[in-house]
Design an enzyme around this catalytic site. Structure first.
Site: not given
Ligand code: NAD
Length: 285
Positions: A120, A141, A153, A191
């Site tokens: 993000s 993104h 994005e 963001n």
């Molecule tokens: P989340 O915490 O829901 O999920 C992350 C997952 O990654 C977890 O299940 C964890 O077990 C796993 N993980 C951790 N380390 C790991 C590794 N080394 N190898 C494999 N798996 C691993 O997080 P999220 O909300 O899905 O966010 C993920 C990414 O997407 C972030 O960079 C976030 O900024 C981005 N993002 C999030 C949103 C949102 O609304 N949540 C929107 C757009 C982008």
């Protein structure tokens, strides 16, 4: 390399959504998470969301079953990346975690494989610099919830080449999304604009300007936002919001991005929003 197999690294909020849309579009998907529990939860979420699409007659039961059969759970990122045409990383928003993962992915994936990050706010240029293929590293993104939201994005790092950018623009369209190309700056466009608004809403709550429901109602009915900023923060994940604000604050060096202490407190308490059952609101199930 033609992209027919995608490895999605991380099966959380975003990862399972990305796996969902890729599988539904006919791609073979390896959904990778270091936590078996997260993988199980991710697969269950995909299956429930596809059931909902079937009920709404947006997907046939046959296509749902075929899509689910294309998703293969894997617990080792290197194994997931091997032989994939595209890797999409969606692990937590922490730079060091992502740098280390990209080193591993770079070692494991074929040289022509594109490595994309769903970050993000973290610099694509800096992630790319950890690999030997910075021209094939790009930001992809997606928005939350991925099966519903149209935007992707597409972020070009300093070294990302035209071929990689075109491949990701095309792939995004084939997933039914609308890709928009932006340059690599902290928080990109989405963001950079959204997070200061969410942060300001948390400050308003902390300072007692109004209750959470009132803040959200003002923004929904007054500004025509489909969702209030605090409800949206719960959907995104308060830990993710805090991580993004910390990147904006550090990288842009401006105190207007200083994360609200109340947001820090909620994250410290484990009140992460929908994924933990409690954030600014209580969430059932
Ligand atoms: P989340 O915490 O829901 O999920 C992350 C997952 O990654 C977890 O299940 C964890 O077990 C796993 N993980 C951790 N380390 C790991 C590794 N080394 N190898 C494999 N798996 C691993 O997080 P999220 O909300 O899905 O966010 C993920 C990414 O997407 C972030 O960079 C976030 O900024 C981005 N993002 C999030 C949103 C949102 O609304 N949540 C929107 C757009 C982008």
């Amino acid at each position: 390399m033609t992209i027919d197999t995608v490895a999605v690294i991380g099966g959380g909020t975003m990862g399972n959504g990305i796996a969902h849309v890729c599988a539904q579009s006919g791609l073979e998907v390896r959904m990778v998470d270091v936590s078996e529990e997260a993988l199980d939860r991710g697969l269950l979420t995909i299956s429930k969301n596809m059931d909902r699409q079937v009920k709404k007659e947006r997907l046939t039961a046959e296509d749902r079953d075929a899509a689910l059969a294309r998703i293969h759970p894997v617990t080792n990122p290197a194994e997931g990346a091997r032989g994939a045409g595209l890797v999409v990383e969606a692990i937590p928003e922490q730079a060091e975690l992502k740098y280390e993962l990209f080193r591993t992915l770079d070692e494991a994936a074929a040289p022509e494989t594109i490595l994309a990050s769903n970050t993000s706010s973290i610099s694509i240029t800096e992630i790319a610099a950890r690999t030997r293929r910075p021209e094939k590293v790009i930001g992809m993104h997606f928005m939350n919830p991925v099966p519903v939201m149209k935007l992707v994005e597409v972020i070009r790092g300093l070294a990302t080449d035209d071929e990689t950018t075109q491949a990701i623009m095309e792939l995004s369209r084939s997933l039914g999304k609308v890709p928009v190309e932006v340059n690599d700056f902290p928080g990109f466009v989405s963001n950079r604009v959204l997070m200061p608004m969410i942060n300001e809403a948390v400050f308003a709550l902390m300072e007692g300007v109004a209750e959470a429901e009132a803040i959200d109602t003002v923004m929904k009915l007054g500004m025509n936002h489909p969702m209030g900023p605090l409800a949206l923060a719960d959907l995104i994940g308060l830990d993710t919001c805090l991580n993004i604000l910390q990147v904006l604050h550090r990288e842009l060096g401006d105190d207007r991005y200083r994360p609200c202490p109340l947001l820090r407190k909620y994250v410290a308490a484990g009140w992460l929003g929908r994924k933990s059952g409690r954030g600014f609101y209580h969430h059932e199930g």
